[in-house]
Design a protein around this motif. Structure first.
Motif, short mmCIF file in Angstrom:
data_model
loop_
_atom_site.label_atom_id
_atom_site.label_comp_id
_atom_site.label_asym_id
_atom_site.label_seq_id
_atom_site.Cartn_x
_atom_site.Cartn_y
_atom_site.Cartn_z
N VAL A 37 0.86 -1.18 0.00
CA VAL A 37 0.00 0.00 0.00
C VAL A 37 0.89 1.24 0.00
N THR A 38 0.60 2.19 -0.87
CA THR A 38 1.37 3.42 -0.93
C THR A 38 0.73 4.45 0.00
N HIS A 39 1.56 5.00 0.92
CA HIS A 39 1.09 5.95 1.91
C HIS A 39 1.70 7.32 1.64
N SER A 40 0.89 8.37 1.74
CA SER A 40 1.37 9.72 1.49
C SER A 40 2.23 10.20 2.65
N LEU A 41 2.99 11.24 2.38
CA LEU A 41 3.93 11.79 3.35
C LEU A 41 3.24 12.21 4.65
N GLU A 42 2.06 12.79 4.57
CA GLU A 42 1.37 13.26 5.79
C GLU A 42 1.07 12.09 6.73
N PHE A 43 0.68 10.94 6.21
CA PHE A 43 0.42 9.77 7.05
C PHE A 43 1.71 9.13 7.54
N LEU A 44 2.75 9.19 6.70
CA LEU A 44 4.05 8.64 7.10
C LEU A 44 4.60 9.34 8.33
N PHE A 45 4.51 10.66 8.37
CA PHE A 45 5.07 11.41 9.50
C PHE A 45 4.44 10.98 10.83
N ASP A 46 3.12 10.85 10.88
CA ASP A 46 2.46 10.44 12.12
C ASP A 46 2.91 9.03 12.54
N TRP A 47 3.00 8.14 11.57
CA TRP A 47 3.42 6.76 11.83
C TRP A 47 4.88 6.71 12.30
N ILE A 48 5.76 7.47 11.65
CA ILE A 48 7.17 7.50 12.03
C ILE A 48 7.32 7.99 13.47
N GLU A 49 6.58 9.02 13.85
CA GLU A 49 6.63 9.52 15.23
C GLU A 49 6.22 8.45 16.23
N ARG A 50 5.12 7.72 15.92
CA ARG A 50 4.66 6.66 16.83
C ARG A 50 5.67 5.51 16.89
N THR A 52 8.97 5.47 16.18
CA THR A 52 10.32 5.78 16.69
C THR A 52 10.30 6.49 18.03
N HIS A 53 9.11 6.86 18.50
CA HIS A 53 8.96 7.59 19.77
C HIS A 53 9.73 8.91 19.74
N THR A 54 9.75 9.53 18.57
CA THR A 54 10.50 10.76 18.37
C THR A 54 9.64 11.75 17.58
N PRO A 55 9.47 12.97 18.08
CA PRO A 55 8.71 13.95 17.31
C PRO A 55 9.47 14.36 16.04
N ARG A 56 8.73 14.68 15.02
CA ARG A 56 9.37 15.09 13.76
C ARG A 56 10.10 16.43 13.98
N PRO A 57 11.32 16.53 13.50
CA PRO A 57 12.05 17.78 13.67
C PRO A 57 11.54 18.88 12.76
N SER A 58 10.93 18.49 11.64
CA SER A 58 10.33 19.45 10.72
C SER A 58 9.42 18.68 9.77
N GLY A 59 8.70 19.40 8.94
CA GLY A 59 7.79 18.76 8.00
C GLY A 59 8.38 18.52 6.63
N VAL A 60 9.69 18.66 6.50
CA VAL A 60 10.33 18.45 5.19
C VAL A 60 10.51 16.96 4.92
N ASP A 61 10.53 16.60 3.65
CA ASP A 61 10.60 15.19 3.29
C ASP A 61 11.89 14.52 3.75
N SER A 62 12.98 15.28 3.89
CA SER A 62 14.23 14.70 4.37
C SER A 62 14.08 14.15 5.79
N ALA A 63 13.24 14.78 6.61
CA ALA A 63 12.99 14.27 7.96
C ALA A 63 12.28 12.92 7.90
N ALA A 64 11.38 12.76 6.93
CA ALA A 64 10.71 11.47 6.76
C ALA A 64 11.69 10.41 6.27
#
Length: 122
Positions: A37-50, A52-64
């Motif tokens: 399943v292909t997931h958009s960047l906005e959904f990836l950020f929320d999942w990555i935070e959960r 890795t237990h780490t808040p996103r440092p910024s909303g840029v794609d390099s952070a994802a």
């Protein structure tokens, strides 16, 4: 800091290390495929935070990209390997599921470290 296993000659050695990934990225990450399943960047950020237990440092794609690399790099580290298995092992249709807590991952990694140590010691 995590226990990280490596081979020195014919011996397995465990050391407590800080594992980091440095990302130099100037491409475009608009989506990522997980479980077919292909997931958009906005959904990836929320999942990555959960995951890795780490808040996103910024909303840029390099952070994802950095977050994804953090979840994919597991070499020698039971904590990362168990997390990888939990995240990418089961087939999932979405990213809306509870992730293992840091304490749960640590407890499972401790068991794996102990079992690995006892199976590789002379």
């Amino acid at each position: 800091m995590h226990n990280v296993w490596s081979r020195e000659g014919m011996t397995w050695v465990c050391a407590k290390l800080n594992v980091e990934s440095f990302i130099c990225h100037n491409g475009d990450l608009d989506a990522f495929e997980i479980g077919g399943v292909t997931h958009s960047l906005e959904f990836l950020f929320d999942w990555i935070e959960r995951a890795t237990h780490t808040p996103r440092p910024s909303g840029v794609d390099s952070a994802a990209v950095a977050g994804i690399i953090e979840m994919l790099r597991t070499k020698g580290c039971w904590y990362h390997s168990i997390r990888f298995g939990f995240l990418f092992g089961p087939t999932r249709t979405n990213l809306e599921y509870p992730c293992l807590s840091h304490a749960e991952l640590e407890a499972l990694a401790t068991i794996a470290d102990e079992e690995f140590s006892s199976s590789t010691s002379g």
